[in-house]
Design an enzyme around this catalytic site. Structure first.
Site, PDB file in Angstrom:
ATOM      1  N   SER A  82       0.853  -1.183   0.000  1.00  0.00           N
ATOM      2  CA  SER A  82       0.000   0.000   0.000  1.00  0.00           C
ATOM      3  C   SER A  82       0.887   1.229   0.000  1.00  0.00           C
ATOM      4  CB  SER A  82      -0.895   0.012   1.236  1.00  0.00           C
ATOM      5  OG  SER A  82      -1.495   1.282   1.429  1.00  0.00           O
TER       6      SER A  82
ATOM      7  N   TYR B  85      -2.463  -1.404  10.163  1.00  0.00           N
ATOM      8  CA  TYR B  85      -2.463  -1.589   8.711  1.00  0.00           C
ATOM      9  C   TYR B  85      -1.139  -1.131   8.108  1.00  0.00           C
ATOM     10  CZ  TYR B  85      -4.172  -1.384   3.890  1.00  0.00           C
ATOM     11  OH  TYR B  85      -4.351  -1.558   2.548  1.00  0.00           O
TER      12      TYR B  85
END
Length: 257
Positions: free
Chosen positions: A141, A154
């Site tokens: 990401s 995350y």
């Protein structure tokens, strides 16, 4: 037909980015093997791809479980005789500052986002080593390259995936296996829609704030990431190794104000 006859495995492909990648790969001539914990949605995704002429097979898969990962890889090898591409796409998110994240949530995020990449890759890579060819695409990401509020767990997991990608590339380059990562920004998927509704009192306001982070002034589509995955899966990217390909609408480039 940029993936003609290639056998491509995609985890977390029941919906969102994974489903878009599966559809795109099938359109380019691949044999698509999709795995997901959500059997109902996985079979529906496979049905939609097959209806458009794609060659696809769905298997229930829990990337957190070694036996599940091993069985999936063995089944694909038994039916096709090889594996050409692996897309480690399965992932979950978590919202909260570090002190707000429960140990259980932390462990869940790491189990899917990091251990899942490890277990599925470990099951698949020996076959690629045997044939001395292959492409592994890990879903990181853009958050791996920047700080973002209330995404502690995350961010840690996606940073780990990017670092793992680079180390894997060093280890497997001698087998002519390419290992790269995709670094998407905020993509409008059922996954994002779900956490907007679950974690924010005003989802519409939260969505507007998300859009402001992108220089593109809008969220990405799953197809945007699928096109990037196609490039990394195809022979066109033969000289791309150990990279993190950013597909984020400009969020990591800077702010427009």
């Amino acid at each position: 037909m940029r993936l003609k006859e290639k056998v491509c495995l995609i985890t977390g492909a029941a919906s969102g980015i994974g489903a878009a990648i599966a559809q795109r790969f099938a359109e380019e001539g691949a044999w698509v093997e999709i795995g997901d914990r959500d059997a109902d949605r996985g079979r529906e995704t496979a049905r939609r791809i097959a209806e458009t002429g794609g060659r696809v097979h769905f298997s229930p898969l829990d990337v957190r479980n070694r036996q599940s990962a091993d069985a999936w890889a063995e089944d694909v090898i038994h039916r096709h005789g090889r594996i050409d591409v692996l897309v480690n796409n399965a992932g979950i998110s978590a919202v909260g500052e570090l002190h707000e994240v429960s140990e259980e949530l932390w462990q869940d995020v790491m189990a899917v986002n990091v251990t899942g990449v490890f277990l599925v890759s470990r099951a698949v890579i020996p076959e690629m080593m045997r044939r001395r060819t292959g492409s592994v695409i890990n879903m990181s990401s853009c958050i791996a390259e920047m700080g973002l509020a209330r995404r502690a767990a995350y961010a840690a997991s996606k940073g780990a995936v990017l670092s793992l990608t680079r180390s894997m590339q060093v280890d497997y380059a001698r087998y002519h296996i390419r290992v790269n990562a995709l670094l998407p920004g905020t993509i409008m998927t059922p996954f994002v829609e779900g956490y907007l509704k679950r974690d924010y009192d005003n989802p519409e306001e939260a969505l507007a704030l998300l859009k402001q982070r992108q220089l593109a002034d809008d969220l990405g589509r799953p197809e945007d990431v699928a096109d990037a995955a196609l490039y990394l899966a195809s022979d066109e990217s033969r000289y791309v190794m150990g990279s993190g390909l950013v597909v984020d609408g400009g969020i990591t480039a800077g702010k427009p104000f």
